[in-house]
Design an enzyme around this catalytic site. Structure first.
Site, PDB file in Angstrom:
ATOM      1  N   THR A 291      11.284  -6.454 -11.856  1.00 62.68           N
ATOM      2  CA  THR A 291      10.881  -7.841 -12.076  1.00 62.68           C
ATOM      3  C   THR A 291       9.667  -8.177 -11.222  1.00 62.68           C
ATOM      4  O   THR A 291       9.649  -7.923 -10.011  1.00 62.68           O
ATOM      5  CB  THR A 291      12.033  -8.792 -11.715  1.00 62.68           C
TER       6      THR A 291
ATOM      7  N   SER B 238      -2.822  -3.536   0.399  1.00 68.11           N
ATOM      8  CA  SER B 238      -1.722  -4.470   0.648  1.00 68.11           C
ATOM      9  C   SER B 238      -2.239  -5.890   0.799  1.00 68.11           C
ATOM     10  O   SER B 238      -3.355  -6.106   1.283  1.00 68.11           O
ATOM     11  CB  SER B 238      -0.974  -4.102   1.934  1.00 68.11           C
ATOM     12  N   GLY B 239      -1.380  -6.866   0.460  1.00 67.22           N
ATOM     13  CA  GLY B 239      -1.752  -8.266   0.600  1.00 67.22           C
ATOM     14  C   GLY B 239      -1.664  -8.784   2.021  1.00 67.22           C
ATOM     15  O   GLY B 239      -2.436  -9.659   2.421  1.00 67.22           O
ATOM     16  N   HIS B 240      -0.738  -8.250   2.814  1.00 66.66           N
ATOM     17  CA  HIS B 240      -0.503  -8.850   4.128  1.00 66.66           C
ATOM     18  C   HIS B 240      -1.566  -8.512   5.157  1.00 66.66           C
ATOM     19  O   HIS B 240      -1.560  -9.056   6.260  1.00 66.66           O
ATOM     20  CB  HIS B 240       0.893  -8.470   4.653  1.00 66.66           C
TER      21      HIS B 240
ATOM     22  N   GLN C 143      -7.226  -1.196   5.126  1.00 66.90           N
ATOM     23  CA  GLN C 143      -7.919  -1.799   6.266  1.00 66.90           C
ATOM     24  C   GLN C 143      -9.364  -2.193   5.953  1.00 66.90           C
ATOM     25  O   GLN C 143     -10.036  -2.759   6.819  1.00 66.90           O
ATOM     26  CB  GLN C 143      -7.899  -0.832   7.451  1.00 66.90           C
TER      27      GLN C 143
ATOM     28  N   ALA D  63       0.807  -1.217   0.000  1.00 67.65           N
ATOM     29  CA  ALA D  63       0.000   0.000   0.000  1.00 67.65           C
ATOM     30  C   ALA D  63       0.840   1.266   0.000  1.00 67.65           C
ATOM     31  O   ALA D  63       0.477   2.254  -0.634  1.00 67.65           O
ATOM     32  CB  ALA D  63      -0.940   0.003   1.201  1.00 67.65           C
ATOM     33  N   THR D  64       1.967   1.266   0.715  1.00 72.74           N
ATOM     34  CA  THR D  64       2.784   2.485   0.766  1.00 72.74           C
ATOM     35  C   THR D  64       3.252   2.880  -0.630  1.00 72.74           C
ATOM     36  O   THR D  64       3.161   4.051  -1.020  1.00 72.74           O
ATOM     37  CB  THR D  64       3.983   2.294   1.706  1.00 72.74           C
TER      38      THR D  64
ATOM     39  N   CYS E 246       3.550   1.305  12.011  1.00 75.20           N
ATOM     40  CA  CYS E 246       4.591   2.184  11.490  1.00 75.20           C
ATOM     41  C   CYS E 246       5.088   3.169  12.540  1.00 75.20           C
ATOM     42  O   CYS E 246       6.142   3.773  12.383  1.00 75.20           O
ATOM     43  CB  CYS E 246       4.079   2.942  10.266  1.00 75.20           C
TER      44      CYS E 246
ATOM     45  N   ASN F  78      -7.040   2.964  10.208  1.00 75.78           N
ATOM     46  CA  ASN F  78      -6.286   1.808  10.679  1.00 75.78           C
ATOM     47  C   ASN F  78      -6.178   1.731  12.197  1.00 75.78           C
ATOM     48  O   ASN F  78      -5.925   0.654  12.739  1.00 75.78           O
ATOM     49  CB  ASN F  78      -4.879   1.809  10.068  1.00 75.78           C
TER      50      ASN F  78
END
Length: 361
Positions: free
Chosen positions: A228, A192-194, A173, A74-75, A308, A145
């Site tokens: 890549t 984000s995926g995590h 979120q 996301a960042t 963060c 968040n």
């Protein structure tokens, strides 16, 4: 693992779901090709699964596959979305919130240094009154968040479209925690995926408005995000998004669990508003010592703000923006439940809080 504290920090990160891990594993070993290698089958197979994954993400948001850009998270998506949209435009006015994630706020601080004027609102009710003729972009997160509060993004989109202003949103979120109204999505969406039981190091940007590159290299991702492609991570992100209906199926459990917790925590301590995702509870034990709070509640793994900020030892800017002093902000806790939280764990949490909170007040 039974000796570990109960995990209550799913808003910071989630474990990789077993189905996600299984989907990823072949792309580390058997199907290991570079998706940019167009002269042989190893590259073709990697490229094919990247495009299949892009279609999966596009299907979830009901956008065109070409409107999906894979990033490291996301960042990066926030930087690419906001700066990529503003690239080459005449300096003007921008709007965001004082309660945004640092990934957004730091971008806006940089833009101010470059000559853009920024209005920081605290309540979405302020938005309509702060637009200017030269307003180019609004960035407001779908779900806060730290507090879990939900943005009325449909209303924000209408305000922006009526003025031909781009609407960007950090949606990190919101995915897997609430049903999205796909007819009223922001123009640019970062995620984000995590946060949805996928791997760390992968995310995406939905681009329903054109953007320009802000970094350069081999021309991957239509030239918007060179480098890549991390094929296994992309596969993992797509699989996690396929599982979102399963994650949402626990919403009633989250809601019931949070309501249980609220019966133990003093009502005047709650920071999470009524209109919030069901899995996040933020509260402040006013007058308590923040460092001692973490010692007394060491049976739990939780945070008092964004991950963060965890290493800065500074009070949450979000809690300060809603009126807390530095001391009270440091004596705050964010409990966030997740897919692997059990009812037995919730019972233990309630029991421990009943014993420990009186020691802190």
């Amino acid at each position: 693992m039974r000796n570990q504290p109960i995990y209550l920090d799913y808003a910071a990160t989630t474990p990789v779901h077993p189905d996600v891990l299984s989907a990823m594993l072949p792309y580390f070993t058997e199907i290991f090709g570079n998706a940019g290698s167009s002269s042989h089958i190893y590259g073709w197979r990697a490229s094919e699964v990247v495009e299949q994954s892009r279609n999966t993400v596009a299907s979830y948001f009901q956008v065109k596959p070409a409107e999906v850009v894979f990033t490291s998270g996301a960042t990066e998506s926030i930087n690419l979305g906001i700066r990529g949209y503003l690239q080459g435009r005449p300096k003007g006015h921008l709007i965001t919130s004082a309660l945004e994630h640092k990934a957004v706020l730091e971008v806006f601080h940089l833009l101010e240094n470059e000559g853009w004027e920024v209005t920081y609102i605290k309540e979405v009710s302020e938005l309509a009154s702060v637009f200017r003729p030269d307003t180019a972009l609004v960035s407001l997160m779908l779900v806060n968040n730290e507090l879990g509060s939900i943005l009325p993004y449909q209303d924000v989109l209408k305000l922006c479209e009526a003025r031909d202003v781009c609407f960007h949103s950090d949606a990190t979120q919101s995915l897997g925690k609430m049903e999205l109204d796909l007819k009223f999505l922001p123009h640019l969406i970062s995620f984000s995926g995590h946060k949805i039981y996928g791997p760390k190091g992968i995310g995406g940007l939905i681009t329903r408005k054109p953007i320009q590159a802000i970094s350069y290299g081999g021309g991957q991702e239509r030239g918007l995000r060179p480098g890549t492609l991390p094929v296994p991570l992309i596969v993992g992100l797509a699989k996690a998004m396929e599982l979102i209906p399963e994650f949402l199926s626990k919403s009633a459990f989250y809601k019931a669990s949070i309501e249980k917790l609220k019966t133990i925590i003093p009502a005047d301590s709650l920071n999470t508003p009524t209109n919030s995702v069901p899995s996040i509870l933020n509260f402040t034990l006013k007058g308590a010592d923040g460092e001692r709070m973490f010692q007394v509640l060491n049976a739990f793994a939780f945070s008092n703000g964004s991950a963060c900020n965890a290493k800065t030892e500074l009070p949450s800017h979000v809690l300060k923006a809603i009126g807390h002093s530095d001391e009270d902000a440091l004596a705050s806790a964010r409990f966030s439940l997740g897919y692997f939280t059990t009812s037995e764990e919730v019972d233990v949490i309630c029991e421990v809080l009943s014993q420990k909170i009186p020691q802190l007040l």
